[in-house]
Design a protein around this motif. Structure first.
Motif, mmCIF file in Angstrom:
data_model
loop_
_atom_site.group_PDB
_atom_site.id
_atom_site.type_symbol
_atom_site.label_atom_id
_atom_site.label_comp_id
_atom_site.label_asym_id
_atom_site.label_seq_id
_atom_site.Cartn_x
_atom_site.Cartn_y
_atom_site.Cartn_z
ATOM 1 N N ILE A 184 0.880 -1.178 0.000
ATOM 2 C CA ILE A 184 0.000 0.000 0.000
ATOM 3 C C ILE A 184 0.917 1.226 0.000
ATOM 4 C CG2 ILE A 184 -1.890 1.209 1.152
ATOM 5 C CD1 ILE A 184 -2.636 -1.360 2.541
ATOM 6 N N PRO A 185 1.444 1.605 -1.163
ATOM 7 C CA PRO A 185 2.430 2.689 -1.210
ATOM 8 C C PRO A 185 1.875 4.068 -0.886
ATOM 9 C CG PRO A 185 1.853 1.964 -3.420
ATOM 10 C CD PRO A 185 1.219 0.999 -2.485
ATOM 11 N N VAL A 186 0.537 4.234 -0.999
ATOM 12 C CA VAL A 186 -0.079 5.544 -0.780
ATOM 13 C C VAL A 186 -1.231 5.402 0.205
ATOM 14 C CG1 VAL A 186 -1.168 7.553 -1.845
ATOM 15 C CG2 VAL A 186 0.472 6.179 -3.156
ATOM 16 N N VAL A 187 -1.240 6.235 1.251
ATOM 17 C CA VAL A 187 -2.319 6.221 2.242
ATOM 18 C C VAL A 187 -2.882 7.633 2.358
ATOM 19 C CG1 VAL A 187 -2.949 5.868 4.658
ATOM 20 C CG2 VAL A 187 -1.317 4.325 3.551
ATOM 21 N N LEU A 188 -4.206 7.758 2.214
ATOM 22 C CA LEU A 188 -4.907 9.032 2.394
ATOM 23 C C LEU A 188 -5.796 8.906 3.619
ATOM 24 C CD1 LEU A 188 -5.966 11.845 1.599
ATOM 25 C CD2 LEU A 188 -7.499 10.724 -0.031
ATOM 26 N N ASN A 189 -5.581 9.774 4.610
ATOM 27 C CA ASN A 189 -6.305 9.704 5.870
ATOM 28 C C ASN A 189 -6.777 11.097 6.264
ATOM 29 O OD1 ASN A 189 -6.107 9.991 9.081
ATOM 30 N ND2 ASN A 189 -6.617 7.875 8.612
ATOM 31 N N GLU A 190 -7.966 11.170 6.851
ATOM 32 C CA GLU A 190 -8.490 12.457 7.316
ATOM 33 C C GLU A 190 -8.319 12.552 8.830
ATOM 34 O OE1 GLU A 190 -12.817 14.593 7.602
ATOM 35 O OE2 GLU A 190 -12.203 13.887 5.619
ATOM 36 N N VAL A 191 -7.644 13.594 9.279
ATOM 37 C CA VAL A 191 -7.387 13.784 10.701
ATOM 38 C C VAL A 191 -8.678 14.178 11.410
ATOM 39 C CG1 VAL A 191 -6.060 15.093 12.413
ATOM 40 C CG2 VAL A 191 -5.015 14.483 10.215
ATOM 41 N N ASP A 192 -8.983 13.500 12.506
ATOM 42 C CA ASP A 192 -10.177 13.835 13.283
ATOM 43 C C ASP A 192 -9.962 15.131 14.052
ATOM 44 O OD1 ASP A 192 -11.711 11.581 12.591
ATOM 45 O OD2 ASP A 192 -10.658 10.353 14.058
ATOM 46 N N LYS A 210 4.976 -1.273 2.737
ATOM 47 C CA LYS A 210 5.870 -0.533 1.832
ATOM 48 C C LYS A 210 5.322 0.867 1.501
ATOM 49 C CE LYS A 210 7.563 -4.812 -0.234
ATOM 50 N NZ LYS A 210 7.747 -5.618 -1.472
ATOM 51 N N VAL A 211 4.872 1.557 2.551
ATOM 52 C CA VAL A 211 4.290 2.892 2.374
ATOM 53 C C VAL A 211 5.387 3.903 2.075
ATOM 54 C CG1 VAL A 211 2.935 4.715 3.472
ATOM 55 C CG2 VAL A 211 2.422 2.316 3.969
ATOM 56 N N ARG A 212 5.153 4.731 1.072
ATOM 57 C CA ARG A 212 6.093 5.814 0.748
ATOM 58 C C ARG A 212 5.427 7.184 0.746
ATOM 59 N NH1 ARG A 212 8.014 2.189 -3.021
ATOM 60 N NH2 ARG A 212 7.129 3.321 -4.764
ATOM 61 N N HIS A 213 4.093 7.207 0.713
ATOM 62 C CA HIS A 213 3.377 8.478 0.679
ATOM 63 C C HIS A 213 2.219 8.441 1.682
ATOM 64 C CE1 HIS A 213 5.483 9.474 -3.078
ATOM 65 N NE2 HIS A 213 5.205 8.238 -3.458
ATOM 66 N N LEU A 214 2.261 9.339 2.646
ATOM 67 C CA LEU A 214 1.173 9.472 3.610
ATOM 68 C C LEU A 214 0.567 10.859 3.464
ATOM 69 C CD1 LEU A 214 -0.521 8.564 6.027
ATOM 70 C CD2 LEU A 214 1.334 9.336 7.529
ATOM 71 N N ILE A 215 -0.725 10.905 3.111
ATOM 72 C CA ILE A 215 -1.430 12.173 2.932
ATOM 73 C C ILE A 215 -2.437 12.330 4.072
ATOM 74 C CG2 ILE A 215 -2.870 13.556 1.381
ATOM 75 C CD1 ILE A 215 -1.859 11.798 -0.937
ATOM 76 N N ALA A 275 10.359 8.825 9.455
ATOM 77 C CA ALA A 275 11.741 8.997 9.008
ATOM 78 C C ALA A 275 12.483 7.670 8.929
ATOM 79 C CB ALA A 275 12.482 9.955 9.950
ATOM 80 N N ASN A 276 11.948 6.654 9.596
ATOM 81 C CA ASN A 276 12.584 5.340 9.532
ATOM 82 C C ASN A 276 12.417 4.688 8.164
ATOM 83 O OD1 ASN A 276 13.493 5.418 12.189
ATOM 84 N ND2 ASN A 276 11.587 4.555 13.007
ATOM 85 N N ARG A 277 11.524 5.260 7.342
ATOM 86 C CA ARG A 277 11.328 4.759 5.981
ATOM 87 C C ARG A 277 12.140 5.606 5.014
ATOM 88 N NH1 ARG A 277 9.947 0.653 3.972
ATOM 89 N NH2 ARG A 277 8.615 1.513 2.348
ATOM 90 N N THR A 278 12.891 4.966 4.135
ATOM 91 C CA THR A 278 13.688 5.691 3.136
ATOM 92 C C THR A 278 12.766 6.316 2.091
ATOM 93 O OG1 THR A 278 15.481 4.111 3.447
ATOM 94 C CG2 THR A 278 15.558 5.480 1.466
ATOM 95 N N ASN A 279 13.093 7.539 1.691
ATOM 96 C CA ASN A 279 12.316 8.242 0.659
ATOM 97 C C ASN A 279 10.827 8.301 0.997
ATOM 98 O OD1 ASN A 279 14.647 8.661 -0.804
ATOM 99 N ND2 ASN A 279 14.332 6.887 -2.131
ATOM 100 N N MET A 280 10.526 8.726 2.197
ATOM 101 C CA MET A 280 9.141 8.813 2.676
ATOM 102 C C MET A 280 8.626 10.227 2.472
ATOM 103 S SD MET A 280 6.736 7.022 4.200
ATOM 104 C CE MET A 280 5.095 7.520 4.707
ATOM 105 N N ASN A 281 7.408 10.341 1.971
ATOM 106 C CA ASN A 281 6.779 11.639 1.764
ATOM 107 C C ASN A 281 5.560 11.794 2.672
ATOM 108 O OD1 ASN A 281 8.286 12.850 -0.496
ATOM 109 N ND2 ASN A 281 7.557 11.072 -1.639
ATOM 110 N N LEU A 282 5.556 12.847 3.462
ATOM 111 C CA LEU A 282 4.396 13.186 4.293
ATOM 112 C C LEU A 282 3.791 14.462 3.734
ATOM 113 C CD1 LEU A 282 2.540 13.034 6.775
ATOM 114 C CD2 LEU A 282 4.311 14.239 8.074
#
Length: 350
Positions: free
Chosen positions: A86-94, A151-156, A181-188
């Motif tokens: 799941i390389p991309v996760v989209l989540n809405e903050v409560d 294998k997440v690389r993008h968290l939105i 930060a423990n994931r290489t090439n991670m985008n938040l």
């Protein structure tokens, strides 16, 4: 389930509205923001963090969905090769509960998005040694493990303004960043209304890591009006009614009544379509648009909030022109003043 045009055309007013809300209309400012974010979200190593901030009704949730769709397409090969990825996760903050972010719930929702089993710790739970379980830490460690497994690389994170509006201590944000930060090439990617940019102030650690991108409204000039007009015309082409609707005569009114905010104008038009469909009318009437437009009070609230946000966000943005920075002595004076004021500025929303 995605509703097709044909289904919406023959469906209920609610289905017509759901169809229109599911559409993603690309327009000039949205494209510009996506291009700029793409430049920010290409780290050389480690964690890249970006905040997209803009006014209510500009289309930030549409941006989040489009960004997630784009990133998923870019990772299609990996997903085919590893269906568990799941390389991309989209989540809405409560929203903050009592002005404090519920971090246990935050991590639980992320774990659910990662299709990971999430245990429910009872109040007062203890470990095998009889010691109280640090529930937030436990969920965070599970989240770190799930990041690796999926294998997440993008968290939105959409609605990031809830972080800024809370009184949460910077330590919790630091722990979140540490996990990522423990994931290489991670985008938040954090997406939120004005004030979200104040997360930069939560701590020096966050300030160094975050880039701020402004998602602006359309202003009162010809180029912006033309771009807004193009957006409205494209919207009109997708209205699921048994007759064509010409919205060109309403563009100026929509532009003015919605302060150049395309997402807000789109919601008004959806309400207008709903009224037309509910009446079973065989032709479009001016009153549908007029009735759906915002009240003077709503207009005042949104426009004033937008103007204030535009003014406040400027100092968080990078500039193509050289800036003048305070001297060390001036910063020391600010530090003294901050301490004298009770240390305000420690949290994100002071």
């Amino acid at each position: 389930m995605q509703i097709s045009f044909e289904q919406a055309l023959h469906g209920s007013p609610t289905e017509k509205g759901a169809y229109l809300r599911s559409l993603r209309f690309m327009h000039r400012n949205l494209q510009s923001v996506m291009d700029e974010v793409q430049r920010h979200m290409t780290p050389f190593a480690g964690l890249s963090t970006t905040i997209v901030v803009g006014p209510t009704g500009v289309g930030k949730s549409t941006f989040s969905a489009l960004q997630a769709e784009l990133l998923l397409k870019l990772n299609e090969v990996e997903i085919r090769e590893d269906p568990g990825a799941i390389p991309v996760v989209l989540n809405e903050v409560d929203a903050a509960d009592g002005k404090e972010i519920n971090w246990s719930l935050f991590y639980q929702h992320l774990l659910q998005d990662l299709h990971t089993v999430c245990p429910d710790f009872p109040i007062g739970a203890t470990n095998s040694e009889g010691k109280a379980i640090d529930v937030v830490k436990s969920y965070r460690l599970m989240f770190e493990s799930a990041l690796r497994e999926r294998k997440v690389r993008h968290l939105i994170l959409d609605e990031a303004v809830h972080f800024a509006d809370s009184t949460t201590e910077p330590l919790q944000y630091g722990n979140l960043l540490k996990s990522l930060a423990n994931r290489t090439n991670m985008n938040l990617l954090l997406v939120g209304a004005y004030r979200s940019e104040m997360l930069v102030k939560a701590s020096g650690q966050l300030g160094r890591r975050i880039g701020v991108v402004h998602f602006p409204r359309y202003h009162d000039n010809q180029d912006d009006f033309d771009a807004f007009t193009k957006f409205i015309k494209e919207f009109a082409e997708h209205i699921p009614l048994p007759f064509k609707v010409d919205l060109s005569k309403y563009v100026m009114h929509l532009f003015t009544a919605h302060f150049g905010l395309p997402g807000w104008a789109a919601e008004t038009l959806i309400a207008a379509v709903n009224q037309c469909a509910s009446e079973g009318s065989e032709k479009w009437k001016d009153e549908y648009v007029i009735n759906a437009c915002p009240s003077p009070e709503a207009y005042d609230s949104v426009s004033l909030e937008t103007l204030e946000g535009e003014a406040n966000v400027e100092r968080y943005l990078k500039s193509p022109r050289p800036r003048t920075y305070p001297t060390e002595d001036e910063m020391r004076a600010r530090l003294v003043a901050r301490k004298a004021n009770g240390g305000h500025g420690k949290g994100a929303a002071r």
